[in-house]
Design an enzyme around this catalytic site. Structure first.
Site, short mmCIF file in Angstrom:
data_model
loop_
_atom_site.label_atom_id
_atom_site.label_comp_id
_atom_site.label_asym_id
_atom_site.label_seq_id
_atom_site.Cartn_x
_atom_site.Cartn_y
_atom_site.Cartn_z
N SER A 1 -6.15 0.18 1.79
CA SER A 1 -6.91 0.34 0.54
C SER A 1 -6.00 0.98 -0.51
O SER A 1 -5.02 0.37 -0.92
CB SER A 1 -8.17 1.17 0.81
OG SER A 1 -9.09 1.06 -0.26
N ASP B 1 -15.38 -7.38 2.13
CA ASP B 1 -14.72 -6.43 1.24
C ASP B 1 -14.60 -7.00 -0.18
O ASP B 1 -14.09 -8.11 -0.36
CB ASP B 1 -13.33 -6.15 1.80
CG ASP B 1 -12.64 -4.95 1.19
OD1 ASP B 1 -13.02 -4.53 0.09
OD2 ASP B 1 -11.70 -4.43 1.83
N HIS C 1 -15.07 -3.40 4.46
CA HIS C 1 -14.00 -2.46 4.17
C HIS C 1 -14.05 -1.27 5.14
O HIS C 1 -15.07 -0.61 5.27
CB HIS C 1 -14.17 -1.98 2.72
CG HIS C 1 -13.02 -1.21 2.16
ND1 HIS C 1 -11.90 -1.83 1.66
CD2 HIS C 1 -12.81 0.12 2.01
CE1 HIS C 1 -11.06 -0.92 1.21
NE2 HIS C 1 -11.58 0.28 1.42
#
Length: 359
Positions: free
Chosen positions: A183, A297, A328
């Site tokens: 991320s 995601d 995610h």
């Protein structure tokens, strides 16, 4: 490779029945009256709540805690450019490999404003135990207390420190010198790969691990080249997100975070690494990249587009694992799932692949 069709991309975002069941059985909890931060609405509350809920699941992780009989761990303070110090945690295999250790540097997730060393500790332990690597886990300073460019400056300074001290750390970067993260940490990794290329980091990087990376950082679709826009469907302004972790309902949500908390800009490649493509060196001459991307995601298509650009336009070796119907960071929020174990094992295989690539 032909562009992915709209039908194909949207199929990735259909929630897997396993994920549906996990959400029903163990939803991510809201703050409770028993939490010391209950009733607080500040950013520090969200930071603490995230850390608390993840900590409650640490015992279910692939490696739930330290493994001192196999991997040693040492914290150090290192200097950064403004005279401050940041913490790095160094992981070394107890049983030293015959020909020394490759070197891996990891950057944690958390939207550049949350997270800590615990977020990448499982990966570091596995890489050290199973790949014989020396791993350096970086605790860069967080926004909003330390806004842009603190996190990327700290991360670059830490990478240079690691390169300069590789031998004393017990590593031989000629066996592999990899950076990685998820991320926001994947974003940092993508940015640093370009900086390291341009600044001629020595020894050079040999691989980059990009896990659910923020590459466009929810740049509005109207600002994305028409060339890529047909495959930029996971953006929340295009397709309503049902991701149970990254709950972004509109690009404007991230714009507020970007401008208010981070003080960053969608026009800066050190925030949006996709923009390096328009600069002189583009994305060429970057090290091989391993991607993990999740179907639910809202960052999904950022990773898929970037993998394709690296492979087809820049000639960079890539490997991609796609988790259709999962969200995610599902593997840390629902670590009890078999799919979460599979994800962690894929991570190990992917980083091993990076170590096998030759310049």
């Amino acid at each position: 490779m032909a562009p992915r069709t709209e039908e194909e991309l949207l199929s990735y975002g259909v929630m897997d029945p396993v994920m549906v069941d996990a959400l029903a059985r163990s939803p991510i909890r809201d703050p409770q009256p028993s939490d010391p931060y209950y009733g607080d609405t500040s950013h520090s509350m969200f930071r603490e709540h995230r850390a608390t809920t993840l900590r409650e699941k640490h015992h279910l992780r692939y490696i739930p805690g330290p493994i001192p009989e196999q991997v040693s761990e040492e914290d150090r303070k290192i200097p950064v450019r403004d005279g401050a110090e940041i913490t790095v945690r160094i992981y070394r295999p107890v049983r030293k490999p015959a020909e020394s250790s490759p070197l891996i540097v990891m950057y944690h997730e958390g939207a550049w404003s949350m997270g800590d060393l615990s977020d990448e500790e499982t990966n570091c332990r596995i890489f050290s135990r199973d790949l014989g690597a020396v791993c350096v886990n970086i605790e860069y300073r967080l926004a909003p207390e330390f806004p842009y460019p603190a996190w990327i400056d700290d991360s670059w300074d830490a990478l240079k420190w690691t390169a300069e001290n590789a031998t004393s750390l017990g590593a031989n970067p000629s066996l592999g010198f990899i950076i990685g993260g998820g991320s926001a940490g994947g974003n940092i990794t993508a940015v640093l790969a370009h900086i390291a290329r341009d600044e001629k980091l020595s020894p050079p990087l040999t691989g980059q691990y990009l896990c659910v990376p923020a590459i466009m950082c929810f740049t509005p679709p109207t600002l994305i080249s028409p060339r890529y826009r047909p495959e930029y469907l996971s953006h929340p302004d295009v397709t309503t997100s049902i991701d149970p972790v990254l709950k972004i309902t509109a690009g404007a949500d991230f714009a507020v975070h970007l401008q208010t908390n981070m003080r960053g800009s969608w026009s800066d490649p050190r925030v949006v690494p996709f923009l390096y493509g328009a600069q002189e060196g583009g994305h060429r001459d970057l090290p091989p990249a391993y991607f993990q991307v999740c179907g639910l995601d809202p960052l999904r298509d950022e990773g898929l587009i970037y993998e394709k650009v690296l492979r087809e336009e820049a000639g960079v070796k890539t490997r991609l694992d796609l988790y259709k119907g999962f969200g995610h960071y599902f593997w840390t929020n629902w670590p009890q799932l078999e799919k979460s174990r599979e994800f962690v094992e894929d991570t190990l295989k992917g980083v091993k692949w990076l170590l096998e690539q030759k310049p």
